[in-house]
Design a protein around this motif. Structure first.
Motif, short mmCIF file in Angstrom:
data_model
loop_
_atom_site.label_atom_id
_atom_site.label_comp_id
_atom_site.label_asym_id
_atom_site.label_seq_id
_atom_site.Cartn_x
_atom_site.Cartn_y
_atom_site.Cartn_z
N TRP A 409 0.91 -1.23 -0.01
CA TRP A 409 -0.10 -0.02 0.14
C TRP A 409 0.82 1.21 0.11
N VAL A 410 2.03 1.20 0.58
CA VAL A 410 2.95 2.28 0.62
C VAL A 410 3.44 2.79 -0.95
N ILE A 411 3.74 1.53 -1.43
CA ILE A 411 4.32 1.58 -2.95
C ILE A 411 3.13 2.33 -3.71
N ALA A 412 1.91 1.78 -3.56
CA ALA A 412 0.78 2.35 -4.35
C ALA A 412 0.57 4.00 -4.08
N LEU A 413 0.76 4.30 -2.83
CA LEU A 413 0.59 5.62 -2.58
C LEU A 413 1.59 6.48 -2.94
N ILE A 414 2.85 6.11 -2.89
CA ILE A 414 4.11 6.79 -3.50
C ILE A 414 3.88 6.79 -5.02
N VAL A 415 3.36 5.63 -5.61
CA VAL A 415 3.01 5.97 -7.23
C VAL A 415 1.99 7.01 -7.47
N LEU A 416 1.01 7.03 -6.43
CA LEU A 416 -0.14 7.85 -6.71
C LEU A 416 0.40 9.23 -6.59
N VAL A 417 1.20 9.47 -5.67
CA VAL A 417 1.62 10.96 -5.33
C VAL A 417 2.62 11.36 -6.54
N LEU A 418 3.39 10.66 -7.03
CA LEU A 418 4.24 10.86 -8.17
C LEU A 418 3.21 10.99 -9.65
N VAL A 419 2.32 10.31 -9.54
CA VAL A 419 1.55 10.51 -10.79
C VAL A 419 0.65 11.98 -10.66
N PHE A 420 0.32 12.19 -9.46
CA PHE A 420 -0.36 13.47 -8.82
C PHE A 420 0.82 14.65 -9.27
N LEU A 421 2.05 14.53 -8.86
CA LEU A 421 2.88 15.59 -8.73
C LEU A 421 3.10 15.78 -10.52
N PHE A 422 3.25 14.62 -11.24
CA PHE A 422 3.66 14.61 -12.79
C PHE A 422 2.30 15.51 -13.43
N VAL A 423 1.18 15.25 -12.95
CA VAL A 423 0.06 15.93 -13.65
C VAL A 423 0.11 17.16 -13.29
N TYR A 424 0.38 17.52 -11.94
CA TYR A 424 0.44 18.86 -11.79
C TYR A 424 1.54 19.62 -12.12
N LEU A 425 2.58 19.00 -12.44
CA LEU A 425 3.68 19.72 -13.02
C LEU A 425 3.37 20.04 -14.69
N ALA A 426 2.74 18.93 -15.09
CA ALA A 426 2.38 19.10 -16.62
C ALA A 426 1.32 20.25 -16.72
N LEU A 427 0.39 20.47 -15.85
CA LEU A 427 -0.50 21.32 -15.84
C LEU A 427 -0.30 22.87 -15.54
N VAL A 428 0.89 22.98 -14.69
CA VAL A 428 1.76 24.01 -14.27
C VAL A 428 2.26 24.56 -15.75
N LEU A 429 3.14 23.72 -16.27
CA LEU A 429 3.80 23.93 -17.45
C LEU A 429 2.98 24.47 -18.51
N ARG A 430 2.01 23.93 -18.74
CA ARG A 430 0.98 24.01 -19.76
C ARG A 430 0.23 25.38 -19.44
N TYR A 431 -0.06 25.77 -18.17
CA TYR A 431 -0.56 26.95 -17.77
C TYR A 431 0.68 28.10 -18.14
N ARG A 432 1.78 28.00 -17.90
CA ARG A 432 2.80 28.94 -18.20
C ARG A 432 2.85 29.21 -19.54
N ARG A 433 2.84 27.98 -20.56
CA ARG A 433 3.04 28.19 -21.81
C ARG A 433 1.82 28.93 -22.43
N LEU A 434 0.62 28.47 -21.84
CA LEU A 434 -0.51 29.28 -22.51
C LEU A 434 -0.30 30.92 -21.98
N ARG A 435 0.04 31.20 -20.85
CA ARG A 435 0.05 32.46 -20.38
C ARG A 435 1.19 33.24 -21.19
N GLN A 436 2.26 32.56 -21.60
CA GLN A 436 3.12 33.44 -22.43
C GLN A 436 2.64 33.61 -23.69
N GLN A 437 1.96 32.77 -24.34
CA GLN A 437 1.25 32.92 -25.54
C GLN A 437 0.28 34.13 -25.38
N HIS A 438 -0.36 34.19 -24.29
CA HIS A 438 -1.50 35.12 -24.12
C HIS A 438 -0.75 36.65 -23.98
#
Length: 489
Positions: A409-438
């Protein structure tokens, strides 16, 4: 050519002789007369020599050892005292022949428990056994049942009694080893050996043996035994226990002897014997002496393991040192033949793997060492550590982290956190890219608007007359224009 043919034959002959010859270190067995024999170390219970030790044989008066044991247990329970007076019942002569060994006790005779015990052991009086049996258990048969029950409790698998005195009877038998179990149990009571070592006894009661002295029949300890003249079988260090004889059993003896710290019991059964004038040959005593001499001449106590000896090093988890040396919790001393070399003794080490985790207190059993000779165990001892083994905090943290990470369950939680961080970073990068375009698009729009304003301003100036324009106002217009665009940016 003949020389070369003879040489191989001589070589083969020599090899055959070498294999046929007995080993130089083998200890020869004692030469005995009896049908069954046993000599055993009383300190360890180790059988040093045996001959048919489990063979079922008529025990004769060696039966009386069990009679004494059952009676002494009842005495120890407080069922009666040594001073209690017993009246012999009509069954006291049951099963006795006219020439049976007796102490002159007849129905109606009053006798103390103490006298009954001495008559049983010293004079081997058969009717005394019957009187004692009836007094202890209410009847002879009930007492015999107790004898058989006690034999079973002691682990005697080759014993069955039909009477308390050892007179011949069908289905009445025992073995040398079973008699050893009975004798050692009886020896736990000091009174048993006190009586067994008494050389002669005379009761104050004139009805006992007609007032005559009763001499111990054990010729190893009694110079007045009727089996020997002038103490010919007396043996230094011998003590107890009991003789026995019937035609079916032959001459029997159980005794003990101690010398140089060696304490052994010898049992001789089914021996021949004769007393013809000045000639005496009773092999129950001779066999016992032979066995004692054999032990005292060829055996000694050997220290086969020292408590200070370093045995083995074991790895300890979570410790700063990483390992610890084990040594015996105590030394081992055993009785061994003198021709046994130290290298002949095998060692087997068992390590308690589940206990090898710090912290470990000093003196903790962490293994076991077993010593054996030719497949026979000589002794076993715990292996302990001399010093305390401290816990390493760093190793402890590593282990805890490893344990935590090993959980699913710890491994599953770590994987879930990493996935969440990856998604979060992807969203942040997309937001910055869109803001720069704007922002780029906005700057382009501002530039176009400014250019349009400049064009319009220039057009309005061309429409005006130059004379109508106040220079200071022109300056202010230009200043306000720049400030306007600065504010917009």
């Amino acid at each position: 050519m003949k020389t070369f043919r003879i040489f191989p034959l001589m070589l083969i002959f020599c090899l055959v002789l070498a294999f046929a010859a007995p080993g130089a270190c083998a200890l020869d067995a004692p030469e005995l007369n009896g049908k069954a024999a046993l000599i055993i170390d009383l300190d360890s219970g180790e059988v040093l020599y045996e001959l048919n030790k489990d063979q079922q044989r008529a025990p004769a008066s060696l039966t009386k050892i069990m009679t004494m044991l059952v009676a002494l247990e009842a005495l120890d329970r407080g069922q009666f005292t040594l001073e209690d007076i017993v009246t012999a019942q009509a069954d006291c002569l049951t099963g006795l022949a006219e020439d049976s060994s007796n102490a002159g006790i007849t129905p109606g005779t009053q006798i103390s428990v103490k006298d009954l015990l001495y008559c049983t052991m010293i004079h081997s009086a058969n009717e005394a056994c019957n009187v004692l049996a009836t007094y202890v258990s209410g009847s002879i048969s009930a007492f015999v049942d107790q004898m058989n029950q006690k034999a079973a409790e002691l682990g005697c698998v080759n014993t069955h009694f039909m009477n308390p005195n050892g007179l011949p009877a069908e289905n009445h038998y025992s073995s040398a080893y079973d008699l050893y179990l009975m004798a050692t149990a009886a020896m736990q009571y000091p009174l048993f050996m006190e009586i067994a070592n008494t050389q002669s006894y005379q009761s104050d009661n004139p009805a006992v043996n007609n007032g005559a002295i009763m001499n111990n029949s054990n010729a190893l300890i009694s110079p007045n035994s009727y089996y020997a003249k002038a103490g010919s079988y007396l043996y230094e260090g011998a003590s107890g226990i009991k003789t026995g004889y019937t035609n079916a059993a032959g001459y029997c003896l159980i005794s003990t002897a101690q010398r140089d710290g060696i304490n052994v019991m010898a049992i001789a059964m089914g021996c021949l014997g004769e007393l013809n004038g000045d000639t005496e040959n009773f092999w129950n005593f001779k066999d016992s002496i032979t066995m004692y001499d054999w032990v005292f001449d060829n055996f000694s106590h050997r220290n086969i393991l020292s408590a200070t000896e370093n045995i083995t090093t074991v790895t300890v988890d979570l410790s700063d040192e990483g390992s610890v040396m084990l040594h015996p919790q105590k030394g081992i001393t055993v009785l061994l033949p003198d021709d046994v070399a130290a290298e002949d003794i095998q060692r087997s080490i068992t390590v308690y793997e589940d206990k090898l985790v710090a912290p470990i207190a000093a003196g903790t059993p962490l293994g076991r060492l077993t010593l054996s000779l030719d497949g026979k165990e000589l002794g076993s001892v715990e292996l302990v550590n001399s010093n305390e083994v401290a816990l390493s905090k760093l190793e402890y943290m590593k282990q805890r982290i490893s344990q935590v990470l090993s959980n699913g369950w710890v491994i599953a939680l770590i994987v879930l956190v990493l996935v969440f961080l990856f998604v979060y970073l992807a969203l942040v990068l997309r937001y910055r890219r869109l803001r720069q375009q704007h922002l780029r698009q906005r700057r382009r729009m501002e530039q176009r608007r400014r250019m349009e304003q400049e064009r319009m301003y220039a057009e309005s100036r061309r429409q005006r007359e130059p004379s109508q324009i106040d220079p200071s106002q022109r300056y202010n217009d230009e200043f306000d224009f720049d400030r306007f665009f600065d504010d917009e940016r």
